[in-house]
Design an enzyme around this catalytic site. Structure first.
Site, short mmCIF file in Angstrom:
data_model
loop_
_atom_site.label_atom_id
_atom_site.label_comp_id
_atom_site.label_asym_id
_atom_site.label_seq_id
_atom_site.Cartn_x
_atom_site.Cartn_y
_atom_site.Cartn_z
CB CYS A 1 -1.02 -0.13 1.19
SG CYS A 1 -0.13 -0.31 2.63
CG ASN A 2 2.69 2.75 3.16
OD1 ASN A 2 1.88 3.72 2.80
ND2 ASN A 2 2.85 2.51 4.26
CB SER B 1 8.99 1.86 6.99
OG SER B 1 9.41 0.71 6.25
CD GLU C 1 6.84 -1.56 8.24
OE1 GLU C 1 6.32 -2.76 8.65
OE2 GLU C 1 7.10 -1.52 6.93
CD GLN D 1 4.14 -4.74 10.70
OE1 GLN D 1 4.87 -3.70 10.51
NE2 GLN D 1 3.54 -4.87 11.68
CD GLN E 1 4.21 -5.37 3.26
OE1 GLN E 1 5.01 -4.30 3.35
NE2 GLN E 1 2.97 -4.92 3.45
CB THR F 1 -7.18 3.72 17.08
OG1 THR F 1 -6.80 4.86 16.28
CG2 THR F 1 -6.02 3.66 18.22
#
Length: 416
Positions: free
Chosen positions: A50-51, A105, A110, A112, A116, A189
């Protein structure tokens, strides 16, 4: 060999453009084959989250990749170009190492992104667009990412309020699998809190929300129980941990409600974390014995302190990424030298065989052996020194003293 990486991320492109450049599961295999066809080695990996969207290839021009990307997604090439970054050689390796370690990131460090990138590699390998160079590159990347996690504190501290809340709960209760947790609210959240709780071993969740349907949706995802806000007093005494984040203008958990729950718990300790603004839990709850209340301000202080720790760790991680990118490029250059030496030896052997065959033929024809040997030596010497002599002459004519010294050294020329 030239490694190439191009891409866009959250720093260079809007969400709208990132969505257009993304590679979903339905098109990834075709995209990998098409991209690999642009290269001379048939190697390609596509990282799409997504980023960010990034292409990693070998033996292809950056401009060709930009054109391919714009054509594949039917985008204006100039608009795309303005948001792209491009890296080649060691810079491409270092970029991949930085991304894998979470140094590039949205949330520094992070973890994750490494998962990926591993998935992107395995997807490419399954499609058949991984060969020797990219295989070695990504295996090296996974090793370095592990090294950075082991040797630095880049991922040791919570740098989001949601993660800080869960870390606090884990610090107090140690084994979250034995604790019952109530989540008040069902927004982004709280959903993030639920994910962190699940990753830390929590399995007994109650989700309380104004809308039951929303609570049921989140509870189903994490195998929990859904209730409405008015039902909280019925279940509060069952819970060891309460984490609340709603948009309510008034407190949802009052001092009296918590006090009653503690009585039913026979004063067994309860952790309450209020990450809502305005507050969901009355501040007077902190006055109750065995009630440990933390607010968003408390957590922000933890996050700021931890971010400083991560920034310090990031400096160490950057150094590791730089050193390890150099190490990989040295290996890559070694491949080039092996190939060059092999070609040089093959070429020299062909010259030798041709000259020897000519000499043997003349001997069979009755030629004078001494003359044949002289001719063999002269022809072989002339052919072997032809290319180096041309290179020496060119460097001398152009006044290229550095190249001249390098050639003299390589050829073992000693004026003495």
């Amino acid at each position: 060999m030239t490694l190439v990486a191009i891409g866009i991320n959250h720093k260079t492109a809007s969400v709208a453009l990132r969505e257009k450049v993304a590679f979903g599961p339905d098109i990834l295999s075709d995209a990998l084959r098409s991209l690999a066809a642009q290269t001379r080695t048939g190697e390609a990996v596509i990282v799409s989250t997504c980023n960010r969207t990034e292409l990693y290839t070998n033996q292809v021009e950056s401009e060709q990749l930009i054109h391919w990307l714009s054509q594949f997604h039917n985008l204006d090439e100039e608009e795309l170009r303005s948001c792209l970054y491009m890296h080649t050689g060691q810079k491409a390796v270092q970029h991949l190492l930085r991304v894998s370690a979470g140094l590039d990131s949205l949330v520094l460090g992070e973890p994750q992104i490494l998962g990926q990138i591993k998935k992107a590699f395995f997807d490419a390998r399954e499609v058949g667009t991984i060969a020797h160079t990219l295989d070695r590159l990504f295996q090296h990347t996974f090793k370095v990412a592990k090294q950075i996690r082991t040797e630095t504190e880049i991922g040791a501290s919570a740098v989001s309020v949601a993660f800080a809340a869960v870390n606090l709960a884990k610090h107090i209760f140690d084994d979250l699998s034995r604790s019952r947790v109530m989540l008040v609210g069902a927004g982004e959240t709280v959903e993030l809190v639920a994910r962190h709780l699940s990753e830390q071993g929590a399995t007994d969740l109650i989700v309380a929300n104004r809308t039951l349907a929303r609570a049921e949706g989140m509870a189903a995802e994490f195998n929990g129980q859904a209730i409405t806000l008015p039902q909280i007093p019925e279940h509060l005494h069952e819970c060891d941990i309460v984490i609340s984040s709603t948009a309510s203008p008034l407190p949802i958990l009052g001092k009296g409600m918590v006090e009653n729950a503690l009585k039913k718990r026979r004063q067994q300790a309860m952790l309450l974390v209020d990450i809502a603004v305005p507050r969901d839990i009355e501040s007077e709850v902190a006055d109750l014995e065995n009630a440990y209340l933390y607010t968003v301000d408390d957590l922000q202080g933890i996050v700021q302190k931890n971010m400083k720790n991560r920034l310090q760790a990031a400096e160490q991680a950057e150094l590791i990424a730089q050193q390890q990118s150099q190490e990989f490029v040295q290996w890559l250059r070694g491949l080039d030298s092996v190939a060059t030496i092999k070609s040089f030896r093959t070429q020299s052997e062909e010259l030798k065989r041709a000259a020897l065959a000519r000499a043997l033929e003349r001997l069979e024809q009755g030629a004078d052996p001494e003359a044949v040997l002289n001719e063999l030596a002269n022809k072989l010497t002339n052919r072997l020194i032809h290319a180096p002599t041309q290179a020496l002459s060119k460097a001398a004519r152009q006044g290229d003293l550095d190249s001249l010294d390098l050639l003299r050294s390589a050829l073992g020329i000693n004026d003495n």
